[in-house]
Design an enzyme around this catalytic site. Structure first.
Site, PDB file in Angstrom:
ATOM      1  N   GLU A 124       0.784  -1.194   0.358  1.00 53.25           N
ATOM      2  CA  GLU A 124      -0.215  -0.238   0.423  1.00 53.25           C
ATOM      3  C   GLU A 124       0.609   1.033   0.072  1.00 53.25           C
ATOM      4  O   GLU A 124       1.920   1.164   0.689  1.00 53.25           O
ATOM      5  CB  GLU A 124      -0.680   0.493   1.043  1.00 53.25           C
ATOM      6  CG  GLU A 124      -2.075  -1.138   1.444  1.00 53.25           C
ATOM      7  CD  GLU A 124      -2.906  -1.298   2.268  1.00 53.25           C
ATOM      8  OE1 GLU A 124      -2.931  -0.224   3.038  1.00 53.25           O
ATOM      9  OE2 GLU A 124      -2.748  -2.542   3.230  1.00 53.25           O
ATOM     10  N   TYR A 155       4.280  -3.903  -8.808  1.00 54.57           N
ATOM     11  CA  TYR A 155       2.970  -4.410  -9.644  1.00 54.57           C
ATOM     12  C   TYR A 155       3.620  -4.465 -10.427  1.00 54.57           C
ATOM     13  O   TYR A 155       2.560  -5.940 -11.109  1.00 54.57           O
ATOM     14  CB  TYR A 155       2.088  -3.182  -9.787  1.00 54.57           C
ATOM     15  CG  TYR A 155       1.255  -3.129  -7.528  1.00 54.57           C
ATOM     16  CD1 TYR A 155       0.252  -3.141  -7.692  1.00 54.57           C
ATOM     17  CD2 TYR A 155       2.106  -1.833  -7.294  1.00 54.57           C
ATOM     18  CE1 TYR A 155       0.009  -3.041  -6.235  1.00 54.57           C
ATOM     19  CE2 TYR A 155       1.683  -1.783  -5.690  1.00 54.57           C
ATOM     20  CZ  TYR A 155       0.673  -2.226  -5.480  1.00 54.57           C
ATOM     21  OH  TYR A 155      -0.198  -1.357  -4.474  1.00 54.57           O
ATOM     22  N   VAL A 181     -12.278   3.472 -14.191  1.00 54.07           N
ATOM     23  CA  VAL A 181     -12.732   2.450 -13.554  1.00 54.07           C
ATOM     24  C   VAL A 181     -12.531   2.889 -12.652  1.00 54.07           C
ATOM     25  O   VAL A 181     -11.044   2.705 -12.127  1.00 54.07           O
ATOM     26  CB  VAL A 181     -12.103   1.033 -13.530  1.00 54.07           C
ATOM     27  CG1 VAL A 181     -12.903  -0.218 -12.448  1.00 54.07           C
ATOM     28  CG2 VAL A 181     -12.374   0.511 -15.200  1.00 54.07           C
ATOM     29  N   ARG A 191      -7.243  12.850  -7.720  1.00 52.78           N
ATOM     30  CA  ARG A 191      -7.970  12.855  -9.347  1.00 52.78           C
ATOM     31  C   ARG A 191      -9.269  12.955  -9.117  1.00 52.78           C
ATOM     32  O   ARG A 191      -9.795  12.984 -11.227  1.00 52.78           O
ATOM     33  CB  ARG A 191      -8.058  11.275  -9.491  1.00 52.78           C
ATOM     34  CG  ARG A 191      -8.728  10.129  -7.735  1.00 52.78           C
ATOM     35  CD  ARG A 191      -8.271   8.611  -7.963  1.00 52.78           C
ATOM     36  NE  ARG A 191      -8.843   8.015  -7.156  1.00 52.78           N
ATOM     37  CZ  ARG A 191      -8.812   6.252  -7.130  1.00 52.78           C
ATOM     38  NH1 ARG A 191      -8.115   6.064  -7.989  1.00 52.78           N
ATOM     39  NH2 ARG A 191     -10.206   6.015  -6.371  1.00 52.78           N
ATOM     40  N   TYR A 230      -7.219   5.443 -21.093  1.00 54.00           N
ATOM     41  CA  TYR A 230      -7.285   4.887 -19.373  1.00 54.00           C
ATOM     42  C   TYR A 230      -6.703   5.868 -18.543  1.00 54.00           C
ATOM     43  O   TYR A 230      -5.531   5.781 -18.588  1.00 54.00           O
ATOM     44  CB  TYR A 230      -7.329   3.453 -19.340  1.00 54.00           C
ATOM     45  CG  TYR A 230      -7.499   3.144 -18.369  1.00 54.00           C
ATOM     46  CD1 TYR A 230      -8.997   2.607 -18.105  1.00 54.00           C
ATOM     47  CD2 TYR A 230      -6.679   2.948 -17.063  1.00 54.00           C
ATOM     48  CE1 TYR A 230      -8.700   2.260 -16.896  1.00 54.00           C
ATOM     49  CE2 TYR A 230      -7.044   2.708 -15.771  1.00 54.00           C
ATOM     50  CZ  TYR A 230      -8.389   2.030 -15.866  1.00 54.00           C
ATOM     51  OH  TYR A 230      -8.562   1.658 -14.352  1.00 54.00           O
ATOM     52  N   TYR A 241       4.633   5.169  -6.151  1.00 58.08           N
ATOM     53  CA  TYR A 241       3.708   4.726  -5.904  1.00 58.08           C
ATOM     54  C   TYR A 241       2.590   4.937  -7.599  1.00 58.08           C
ATOM     55  O   TYR A 241       1.963   4.893  -7.539  1.00 58.08           O
ATOM     56  CB  TYR A 241       2.329   5.014  -5.343  1.00 58.08           C
ATOM     57  CG  TYR A 241       1.215   3.994  -3.888  1.00 58.08           C
ATOM     58  CD1 TYR A 241       1.477   2.768  -3.697  1.00 58.08           C
ATOM     59  CD2 TYR A 241       0.266   4.468  -4.988  1.00 58.08           C
ATOM     60  CE1 TYR A 241       0.604   1.917  -3.610  1.00 58.08           C
ATOM     61  CE2 TYR A 241      -0.818   3.980  -5.121  1.00 58.08           C
ATOM     62  CZ  TYR A 241      -0.542   2.526  -3.525  1.00 58.08           C
ATOM     63  OH  TYR A 241      -1.575   1.796  -3.890  1.00 58.08           O
ATOM     64  N   LYS A 245      -3.680   0.053 -12.112  1.00 59.74           N
ATOM     65  CA  LYS A 245      -3.647   0.379 -12.827  1.00 59.74           C
ATOM     66  C   LYS A 245      -3.241   1.033 -13.547  1.00 59.74           C
ATOM     67  O   LYS A 245      -3.170   1.038 -15.307  1.00 59.74           O
ATOM     68  CB  LYS A 245      -4.158   2.285 -11.712  1.00 59.74           C
ATOM     69  CG  LYS A 245      -5.150   1.549 -11.313  1.00 59.74           C
ATOM     70  CD  LYS A 245      -5.713   3.132 -10.134  1.00 59.74           C
ATOM     71  CE  LYS A 245      -6.504   2.963  -8.584  1.00 59.74           C
ATOM     72  NZ  LYS A 245      -5.752   2.393  -7.673  1.00 59.74           N
TER      73      LYS A 245
END
Ligand SMILES: *[C@@H]1O[C@H](CO)[C@@H](O)[C@H](O)[C@H]1NC(C)=O
Ligand SMILES: *[C@@H]1O[C@H](CO)[C@@H](O)[C@H](O)[C@H]1NC(C)=O
Ligand SMILES: *[C@@H]1O[C@H](CO)[C@@H](O)[C@H](O)[C@H]1NC(C)=O
Ligand SMILES: *[C@@H]1O[C@H](CO)[C@@H](O)[C@H](O)[C@H]1NC(C)=O
Ligand SMILES: *[C@@H]1O[C@H](CO)[C@@H](O)[C@H](O)[C@H]1NC(C)=O
Ligand SMILES: *[C@@H]1O[C@H](CO)[C@@H](O)[C@H](O)[C@H]1NC(C)=O
Length: 340
Positions: A124, A155, A181, A191, A230, A241, A245
């Site tokens: 996280e 990730y 999404v 955001r 996207y 981070y 996504k």
């Protein structure tokens, strides 16, 4: 005649004795040889034993068999989740979320073997984490997405191709200008403000719980591939981070990511310059929207954002077992003594 039979028996007896002796010598050699072999393999084995103290978010994975070798080609790396093996473990890995919620406790009462290292694990965003102070002087290693962690677990990443191959087909059947999404929509997130501003100019299709249009795992990538852009917007803007996504939702679906998160230089550290569009590249969200629209109208310029795919393939990390197995190849590089 009797004498002859007697001599015969004697001969048989001698032969039998001879064979028995041979057998004894053979089995002795066999047993000691096996012991020798066993000892060598144990030495050669010298596996690194990793104990996962608890599974993140209560989701258990199957650890049967030599998972690291069979699934990820990493030898001499043993993954266990059986706490009774604590004393043998070279590393004990603790996932932060359950510790901070007091759902799981550290084995501070167990005598801790001198060779054993404790690993603090979290994927996280670092500012999201509560209760870090409570864990002073307990851990020897950190494991996170951050490049400065002892064990960096991103990730995703790009893997260079051996030679440039144009094997990627740009999905051209686009029905939306941009897609997003989002499940955790919060007004206070930057955001959200960017999205609200963007949709004044651009047709942004929203999916996920927030829009009451949840996408199944199977539908996710095909749906996103129908969009020119996207919105890979992180919920927190924190150095390095960068989550799935970008790697999965945008890159794997074959669309162009518009990113909001850490600064451009953090993205450029892991992806080519012309593989994404950064929100901060523009003086205003309106400028961003106009730029995106200009790309939609100019396929040649739009396709420039796909050329990096000739040189790289996208690798996604989602399985905790793979992340843990990947500790073994870097095990030798850990500091001999370290306390956080
Ligand atoms: C050596 O490792 C293999 C696979 O990891 C295991 O099956 C075997 O029992 C080990 N042998 C010894 C002697 O520890
Ligand atoms: C766990 O993995 C092993 C080896 O791959 C497999 O044989 C076994 O069926 C799996 N168990 C479960 C519960 O999925
Ligand atoms: C393009 O998308 C439409 C739906 O918008 C679909 O009906 C059509 O089959 C798609 N065409 C191709 C070539 O995938
Ligand atoms: C942002 O504004 C400055 C000053 O008005 C200008 O020089 C610059 O070109 C603008 N940048 C972009 C990307 O539009
Ligand atoms: C891909 O790699 C080749 C050779 O290394 C290089 O010449 C080319 O510029 C690269 N293409 C992109 C789009 O990065
Ligand atoms: C790990 O941390 C513990 C507790 O602070 C410390 O006693 C131990 O020496 C450390 N071990 C290593 C290998 O750094």
């Amino acid at each position: 005649m009797a004498r002859c039979i007697n001599r015969h028996l004697q001969l048989h007896f001698t032969l039998l004795l001879f064979f028995l002796t041979i057998c004894l010598i053979c089995s002795w050699l066999f047993v000691s040889g096996k012991q020798y072999l066993n000892a060598t393999s144990e030495f050669l084995n010298s596996s690194i034993k990793i104990l996962f103290w608890h599974w993140p978010y209560g989701i258990h994975y199957n650890l049967t068999g030599d998972v690291c070798l069979n699934d990820y080609g990493i030898p001499r790396c043993v993954l266990v989740d059986d706490r009774t093996l604590f004393e043998d473990a070279d590393l004990v890995v603790f996932h932060h979320a359950e510790l901070s919620k007091q759902k799981v406790h550290l084995p501070v009462d167990h005598p801790r073997p001198a060779f054993q290292r404790w690993v603090w694990l979290s994927l996280e965003a670092l500012p999201n984490m509560a209760n870090l102070k409570a864990y002073k002087n307990l851990f020897n290693l950190t494991m996170s997405y951050h490049p400065q962690a002892d064990i960096t677990v991103p990730y995703g990443k790009l893997i260079p191709k051996e030679k440039p191959i144009r094997d990627f087909v740009i999905p051209i059947n686009k029905s939306h200008e941009a897609c997003w999404v989002v499940s955790n929509y919060q007004k206070r997130h930057r955001r959200s403000a960017v999205f609200q501003e963007l949709k004044k100019t651009l047709n942004v299709q929203v999916y996920g719980h927030f829009a009451r249009k949840p996408l199944s795992k199977e539908a996710l990538l095909p749906t996103i591939s129908r969009c020119y852009f996207y919105l890979a917007f992180e919920n927190v803007e924190s150095p390095h981070y960068i989550t799935e996504k970008l790697w999965r939702n945008a890159f794997q679906s074959g669309t162009v990511p518009v990113v909001l998160g850490p600064p451009r230089k953090d993205y450029e550290a892991v992806a080519p310059r012309k593989s994404f569009i950064h929100v901060d590249d523009f003086n205003s969200t309106k400028d961003l929207a106009l730029y995106l629209r200009s790309l939609i109208k100019d396929p040649e310029k739009y396709h420039v954002y796909f050329t990096w795919r000739q040189n790289y393939t996208v690798k996604l990390y989602t399985d905790w077992r793979e992340r843990l197995c990947n500790i073994c190849p870097v095990y030798g590089r850990f500091p001999a003594q370290k306390i956080y």
